[in-house]
Design an enzyme around this catalytic site. Structure first.
Site, PDB file in Angstrom:
ATOM      1  CG  HIS A  99      -1.974  -1.054   1.364  1.00  0.00           C
ATOM      2  ND1 HIS A  99      -3.315  -0.656   0.657  1.00  0.00           N
ATOM      3  CD2 HIS A  99      -2.020  -2.243   1.477  1.00  0.00           C
ATOM      4  CE1 HIS A  99      -4.114  -1.799   0.840  1.00  0.00           C
ATOM      5  NE2 HIS A  99      -3.465  -2.675   1.536  1.00  0.00           N
TER       6      HIS A  99
ATOM      7  NE  ARG B 106      -3.953  10.416  10.000  1.00  0.00           N
ATOM      8  CZ  ARG B 106      -3.494   9.658  11.090  1.00  0.00           C
ATOM      9  NH1 ARG B 106      -4.311   8.502  11.227  1.00  0.00           N
ATOM     10  NH2 ARG B 106      -2.441   9.844  11.557  1.00  0.00           N
TER      11      ARG B 106
ATOM     12  CB  THR C 242     -10.110   4.998  -1.016  1.00  0.00           C
ATOM     13  OG1 THR C 242      -9.709   5.303   0.237  1.00  0.00           O
ATOM     14  CG2 THR C 242      -9.596   3.624  -1.502  1.00  0.00           C
TER      15      THR C 242
HETATM   16  C1  NBG Z   1      -2.456   3.791   1.946  1.00  0.00           C
HETATM   17  C2  NBG Z   1      -2.260   4.642   0.829  1.00  0.00           C
HETATM   18  C3  NBG Z   1      -3.302   5.313  -0.106  1.00  0.00           C
HETATM   19  C4  NBG Z   1      -4.408   4.079  -0.304  1.00  0.00           C
HETATM   20  C5  NBG Z   1      -4.515   3.097   0.756  1.00  0.00           C
HETATM   21  C6  NBG Z   1      -5.296   2.073   0.686  1.00  0.00           C
HETATM   22  C7  NBG Z   1      -1.069   3.038   3.730  1.00  0.00           C
HETATM   23  C8  NBG Z   1       0.244   2.311   4.011  1.00  0.00           C
HETATM   24  N1  NBG Z   1      -1.358   3.211   2.587  1.00  0.00           N
HETATM   25  O1  NBG Z   1      -3.130   6.012  -1.132  1.00  0.00           O
HETATM   26  O2  NBG Z   1      -1.503   5.663   1.209  1.00  0.00           O
HETATM   27  O3  NBG Z   1      -5.473   4.387  -0.910  1.00  0.00           O
HETATM   28  O4  NBG Z   1      -3.460   2.654   1.548  1.00  0.00           O
HETATM   29  O5  NBG Z   1      -4.588   1.236  -0.365  1.00  0.00           O
HETATM   30  O6  NBG Z   1      -1.606   3.398   4.702  1.00  0.00           O
END
Ligand code: NBG
Length: 842
Positions: A378, A570, A677
């Site tokens: 992720h 965030r 998302t």
């Molecule tokens: C986050 C990313 C996002 C992504 C989400 C879900 C973590 C490690 N990653 O861009 O920063 O949409 O994961 O995949 O929190």
């Protein structure tokens, strides 16, 4: 006293699971259920019931109705074994449950009617009482929740495994413009959606040492003798699919002290030692780490990870045993998805359970492990890639470290054969990092043992292949794949935006809820000016509700007819809220200087939490609030510009914000946002995106059409080129229109009551190293914002673009993502559950 024998009692017929009294979906049924729970479960009489009591009573009545489906599913799976998806995630940001479950069951109106009989006029009043479980930081945890919902809605058997944190993500207050963190006591009034299962508790060990021995057959074996134990007690949350009988399960582990250990210490007279042990193990599931995408490398965090992973794997193995299925069938029954590296210890733990406990050979255990596990990456941010120093790791999980060394030895052996003499290759793929102090690289461990590794958007998956793991991709090209993220249209449209839902139902029918591609049918209205006007009015009505909320929260009046320009997520430098803030200052200056006539009147809305230890992110919050204070107090800005920072952004607030937005700010430095998302939730609800070519923005733009998207900024390659040429922002600034004046105003303390020190670190960051290329993208961002203002001026065009955004976001349904995982990665199939008796329909 009654002496009726059990057979005379009114029980559901075997295999039926539907006690009509507790399963009926009529208003009468819901009302009766509430009455019963008020009386017997809460011990209250209706006239004295508070809003909270009614919330709890309604929740229990709804939960009863889930149980029919939940138990029928468990029964069906034990009769006909099928493959179950185990989604392992340290975070599940599930949001409020009551409203969603009413939607899933299709009884929102019935519940409203039942509440009316208790003198409550609107369901909303009761829904507002619910405190959401903040068991996640942001996108990663919310994704896990959307995925569980889609799994259930697609009738795929699944269990989400996670941690029942006693304190979830902190509540955010804003005091004097600063973020203040308050512990999140979400359990303080009880939580009606969980079922504790102490009978299914598991033991987990930590620390201690290993020793070898010969078993009765004379085989060499190793046993781990931990120095500490904890007990994991599962708490199950039913996850119902949309208008189906499938009710999947979220199983959250709560840590409790191991009793036997207590008693041992107690018996030898060490009373305080015994109490300490109890306190120590209960601390395990006490609190969620509030870091979003940074690796803190803390001992307790690794303990939490091993705790929930070990419990979950033991639980899966036990499910085979209970059904007398051979362990070798494990991969046929469980498809285990690792949500980022947080559960990656599963590789070593599954090997340990299979070898040390089930006495399988290495090869048999490795075969099972690698056929069962898959890993989703992720993030590419180096600070988020988990690594554990060998000392810490070995002291906490000595047996796991031995197993990891052996996994690595065998793996490196195979690499050596393929690339003889290439030591650089060995160093870069090794599971053990030897660059500065030895450490276990969890992403490498997960990659070596998984049958698939996927990124979360097309661009991100490409970068995983080419930048993050090029050597692994060369070794196993077929292992790497992409599954673009998605979000559930049930929560994010049908529940969050009832006005839009009504409009959609009326003009394109109701099928879009389960088949989001149906939204395409809206395209037929793109040139229908009367409909476009209606589209705009619907949005306006939703914006009024948000304006009302803002007024209630902060006393600030915002104009619902202004452009609602929103950035909620965030707070992180790479997401560049400060770029947005600088743009607001530029607009402010233009208006002040009489140059703002062509600017759209805007309400710029921010929301999001900063990690408590992330100084720069907290300063950005202070900065936004400083700007808000100055702008909102200036009469010249009336009717032209407002700035709002919404405190305590969470799922509940997201449900208010996405539907009410006109413009979605997705402005991360290219290459750094894996997917995003929120960007999908905005677009589905008809917001236009201003964004960089990053994460899923790329695919959103492809889907909605470049002409319906405000693109700006350097691409990933562009950023790389700027970096390679030696980026010196301080040399650029003078030549960028408006930027020097904007920065000067900040420097002079205009947004800090004359304090010239407050924002210095932020300014130095931007004009010095500017690690996220804010200065490099500023002028192009301003250009795109100008285009936004211009388009806003032509409301028919804006509404058409908004309509087309909604119409073309079917691809971003989490149903599509889950089908993709199910078919290509999990080989999991729908398993419809039938309930073989009558239930009163609404
Ligand atoms: C986050 C990313 C996002 C992504 C989400 C879900 C973590 C490690 N990653 O861009 O920063 O949409 O994961 O995949 O929190």
């Amino acid at each position: 006293m009654t002496d009726a024998s059990p057979s005379q009692l009114r029980l559901p017929t075997p295999g039926c699971f539907a006690d009509p009294d507790r399963s009926g979906l009529t208003a009468d049924g819901v009302f009766d259920g509430m009455t019963e729970h008020l009386f017997y479960t809460l011990g209250k009489l209706a006239p004295t019931a508070s809003h909270h009591d009614l919330y709890v009573a309604l929740s229990y009545a709804v939960r009863d109705r889930l149980m029919t489906r939940y138990l029928a599913g468990i029964e069906a799976i034990s009769a006909t074994p099928t493959r179950v998806v185990a989604y392992l995630s340290a975070e599940f940001l599930i949001g409020p449950q009551l409203g969603n479950n009413l939607l899933m069951l299709g009884i929102q109106d019935e519940a409203s009617e039942a509440l009316r009989r208790f003198g409550i006029d609107s369901l909303e009043e009761i829904l507002e009482v619910e405190e959401e479980p903040g068991l996640g930081n942001g996108g990663l945890g919310r994704l896990a929740a959307c995925y569980l919902e889609s799994l259930a809605s697609l009738e795929i058997p699944a269990t989400g495994y996670g941690i029942r944190y006693e304190f979830g993500i902190f509540d955010q207050l804003i005091r004097d413009g600063w973020q203040v963190e308050i512990t999140d006591k979400w359990l303080k009034s009880g939580w009606p959606w969980e079922l504790p299962r102490p009978d299914q508790a598991c033991f987990v060990g930590f620390g201690g040492r290993t020793e070898s021995y010969r078993d009765s057959e004379g085989d060499y074996r190793v046993r781990w003798i931990p120095s500490e134990h904890a007990i994991g007690v599962p708490h199950d949350v039913p996850v119902l699919g949309y208008r189906v009988n499938t009710c999947d399960r979220l199983r959250l582990w709560q840590a409790e002290a191991s009793e036997s250990f207590d008693f041992y210490a107690f018996n030898i007279g060490d009373y305080y030692g015994a109490v300490e042990e109890k306190v120590g193990s209960e601390t395990l599931s006490k609190v969620l780490y509030p870091n979003d995408g940074t690796d803190e490398g803390r001992r307790l965090r690794l303990k939490q990870q091993h705790f929930f992973v070990s419990c979950s794997l033991q639980d899966m193995l036990r499910s085979l045993e209970l059904r007398d299925l051979p362990i070798s069938d494990f991969p046929d029954h469980w498809s285990v998805q690792l949500n980022d590296t947080h559960p990656a210890i599963a590789v070593a733990e599954l090997m340990r359970l299979l070898i040390d406990h089930k006495h399988l050979s290495w090869d048999a255990a490795w075969d099972i492990t690698t056929r069962s596990l898959a890993y989703t990456n992720h993030t590419l941010l180096p600070e988020a890639l988990e690594k554990w120093g060998l000392d810490l790791f070995g002291s906490l999980l000595p047996r796991h470290l031995e197993l990891i060394f052996e996994i690595n030895r065998r793996f490196l052996q195979s690499v050596r054969l393929k690339y003889p003499g290439n030591d650089a290759m060995l160093r870069s793929v090794s599971i053990i990092d030897e660059t500065n102090g030895k450490a276990v690289r969890m992403a490498h461990l997960a990659t070596v043992a998984s049958h698939h590794v996927n990124g979360v958007a097309a661009l991100h998956s490409e970068l995983v292949r080419t930048q993050l793991f090029p050597e692994f991709a060369a070794l196993w090209p077929e292992k790497f794949t992409n599954v673009t993220n998605g979000v559930t249209p049930r929560r994010w449209i049908a529940l969050a935006n009832p006005l839009l839902r009504e409009l959609l139902d009326e003009v394109i029918g109701q099928d879009w809820v389960c088949n989001l591609d149906e939204l395409r049918r809206l395209e037929a209205f793109q040139n229908d000016s009367a409909f476009l006007e209606r589209w705009g009015e619907t949005k306006l009505a939703v914006k009024r509700q948000l304006a009302h909320y803002i007024h209630r929260q902060s006393g600030l009046l915002v104009d619902p007819s202004s452009l609602f320009d929103v950035q909620v997520k965030r707070i992180h430098e790479y997401k560049r809220q400060h770029l947005n803030a600088l743009q607001v200052i530029a607009q402010y200056l233009r208006i002040k200087n009489g140059l703002g006539d062509d600017l759209a009147p805007r309400t710029v809305i921010f929301g999001g939490k900063a990690a408590p230890g992330y100084y720069m992110a907290k300063l950005i919050i202070r900065f936004i609030n400083g700007i808000a204070e100055t702008v909102n107090a200036d009469p010249d800005m009336d009717g032209r510009l407002r700035v709002v920072f919404l405190a305590d952004y969470n799922v509940t607030l997201g449900q208010r914000v996405y539907p009410a937005s006109d413009l979605s700010e997705q402005i991360s430095t290219a290459g750094l946002e894996a997917s995003g998302t929120g960007n999908m939730k905005f677009a589905m609800n008809g917001a236009l995106t201003i964004g960089t070519l990053d994460g899923a923005n790329v695919e959103i733009r492809e889907q909605v059409g470049a002409e319906n998207f405000f693109l700006f900024g350097h691409t990933t390659d562009g950023i790389e080129a700027v970096r390679a040429q030696g980026y010196r922002p301080w040399e650029l600034i003078a030549s960028i229109p408006e930027l020097p004046e904007v920065l000067q105003l900040v420097e002079q303390g205009h947004f800090s009551n004359g304090d010239t020190e407050l924002f210095k670190p932020l300014l130095e960051n931007l004009t010095g190293r500017d690690p996220y290329y804010v200065m490099a993208d500023f002028s192009d961002y301003m250009r795109a914002q100008q285009a936004v203002s211009q388009t806003w001026g032509d409301r028919t065009t804006w509404n058409r673009m908004s309509l087309l955004n909604t119409a073309r976001t079917g691809f971003f349904s989490s149903d599509r993502s889950i089908r993709d995982y199910a078919e290509r990665i999990w080989q999991a199939e729908p398993f419809p559950v039938t309930i073989s008796c009558e239930i009163d329909e609404p």
